[in-house]
Design a protein around this motif. Structure first.
Motif: not given
Length: 453
Positions: A60-61, A76-77, A118-123
């Motif tokens: 995610l970074q 955490a981020l 949620l789109m970033e997490v899914k990618q």
């Protein structure tokens, strides 16, 4: 040793009252948790490993999230938006992935932020063969099947929880929630919002009930998550009868927090186990585990995060009564509470719904909705009827707020799913049970296929 001056009672009250802000500066903060799972095995991911939680945090970074470490572990981020407001991604004890969103102006912004997350997490998850599920309680896995995350505070909590209730470890490892954080403009405004929101929290629990399965089978509840909170730790959970008593305000809540046993104090990356000890004593006399020290403002802020009533006061109010669920209901919860609490006429109408309930009503309702959902009753009315009224009040409040999207649509559209649930009298959990007994043919694993983000 710390050189900070000793805390005073005024410091404790100020930590909460500093949240007072004019209406023009009110914001909405959304939080939601979700269960990660391996798409092949459906098991919850460990922290380490090629498709673990650390790999998610690392992936995610690429979207501009900055890591936060504790004792050498990324836990955490954080990322700031264009207005300088900060959002964070953090880990619950069993690896539940939480977005604590930035304080935003309206539900349109909240839903946009949630969708982007949620789109970033899914990618990232797609590359790791992971999926994420919104639900109030883990539908398949036992406590002992759930990997534990490397966060110091959770070590202390895991040891202390079983001393206070039989379901505290379930709370930590097997539940997910959606929350809404809202502001107040004065102490009196905080009191009215707190009382109204606390009384209505079981209504939200019924509307959002989404946890009817445990270890692959129906568990007899519609919100197993809400039931967990009835046997976690009576010192720090519940309906807080003193909130409805004359004289309630910041000072009375500070007294409640002072009398709630501690979990820990944090010193650098180290969590000092102070479980069961008195913050009041820590503040005035000190404690043997931290010789020569007195409680600091940071200790007080940390302590406030270890209280878990259905509505929690920090320097804003947290609505804590909803099960985790799909993207649409993350947005819907924010619309529900903003509509009820951020318009004066709506707030007054909502208080009229609940002002005659006594503490026995509050406590009974809190327990009844876990099993009965919208079929529960209070003060001669069904929860379904009250939910219809609550959603209608929220719609009027959002209409009066008149916050429009770029397409000139106001926030009322986010309530459409709740309107359908209330009108039908059928909770999301009951719809899941219908699938389990019908199309799914008793196979709870279908939930991961049909309802993953």
């Amino acid at each position: 040793m710390n050189d900070a001056p000793p805390l005073s009672r005024e410091d404790l009250i100020a930590a909460m009252s500093k949240g007072i802000k004019p209406r023009a500066e009110w914001r909405i903060g959304a939080e939601h948790e979700k269960f990660g799972f391996d798409r092949t095995t459906l098991r919850r991911p460990t922290y380490d490993g090629p498709n673990g939680i650390l790999a998610m945090l690392t992936g995610l970074q690429r979207f501009g999230w900055s890591p936060f470490e504790e004792a050498g572990h990324v836990i955490a981020l954080e990322r700031r938006n264009s207005e300088g407001m900060s959002a964070s991604i953090s880990l619950e004890p069993g690896g539940q992935f939480e977005l604590s969103g930035a304080p935003l102006k309206d539900v349109h912004d909240i839903c946009s932020e949630t969708g982007q997350h949620l789109m970033e997490v899914k990618q990232v998850a797609d590359q790791l063969n992971l999926g994420f599920l919104g639900a109030g309680f883990d539908p398949m896995w036992r406590r002992e099947d759930v990997p534990v995350m490397p966060k110091g505070r959770y070590v202390i909590m895991r040891a202390y929880m079983p001393k206070k209730g039989s379901l505290g470890l379930d709370m930590m490892l097997r539940t997910c929630t959606i929350q809404s954080n809202l502001d107040f403009e004065s102490e009196a405004d905080m009191v009215l919002k707190f009382r109204t929101a606390l009384a209505l929290q079981p209504i939200a629990t019924a509307l959002f009930a989404c946890s009817p399965f445990t270890e692959g089978r129906p568990n007899g509840f519609l919100s197993a998550r809400a039931n967990v909170w009835t046997d976690t730790d009576p010192d720090r959970t519940g309906m807080l009868d003193f909130v409805f008593q004359d004289g309630f305000g910041f000072e009375r809540y500070a007294d409640y927090a002072l009398d709630t046993p501690m979990y820990f104090a944090k010193r650098g990356d180290r969590y000092v186990d102070l479980s069961g000890q008195s913050f009041r004593t820590f503040m005035t006399e000190g404690l043997p585990d931290l010789p020569g020290e007195r409680a600091t403002k940071k200790d007080w802020a940390d302590h406030l995060t270890t209280l878990f009533p259905e509505v929690r006061l920090k320097n804003y109010l947290e609505m804590r009564g909803a099960d985790g669920g799909p993207w649409s209901r993350i947005c819907a919860l924010q619309a529900l509470w903003a509509g009820v609490l951020y318009d004066g006429a709506a707030l007054a109408a909502a208080w009229d719904l609940v002002k005659d309930w006594d503490i026995a009503d509050h406590e009974r309702l809190r327990r009844d909705v876990t099993r009965l959902g919208l079929r529960a009753e209070v003060a001669g009315r069904s929860v379904r009827d009250i939910a219809v009224d609550m959603v209608t009040i929220a719609q009027r409040g959002l209409k009066n707020r008149a916050r429009f999207s770029g397409g000139m649509v106001d926030e009322r559209g986010y309530l459409s799913e709740l309107e359908d649930i209330a009108d039908s009298g059928v909770t999301p959990a009951e719809r899941l049970l219908d699938l389990y007994h019908g199309e799914w043919e008793g196979d709870v694993s279908r939930m991961y296929r049909d309802f993953a983000y």
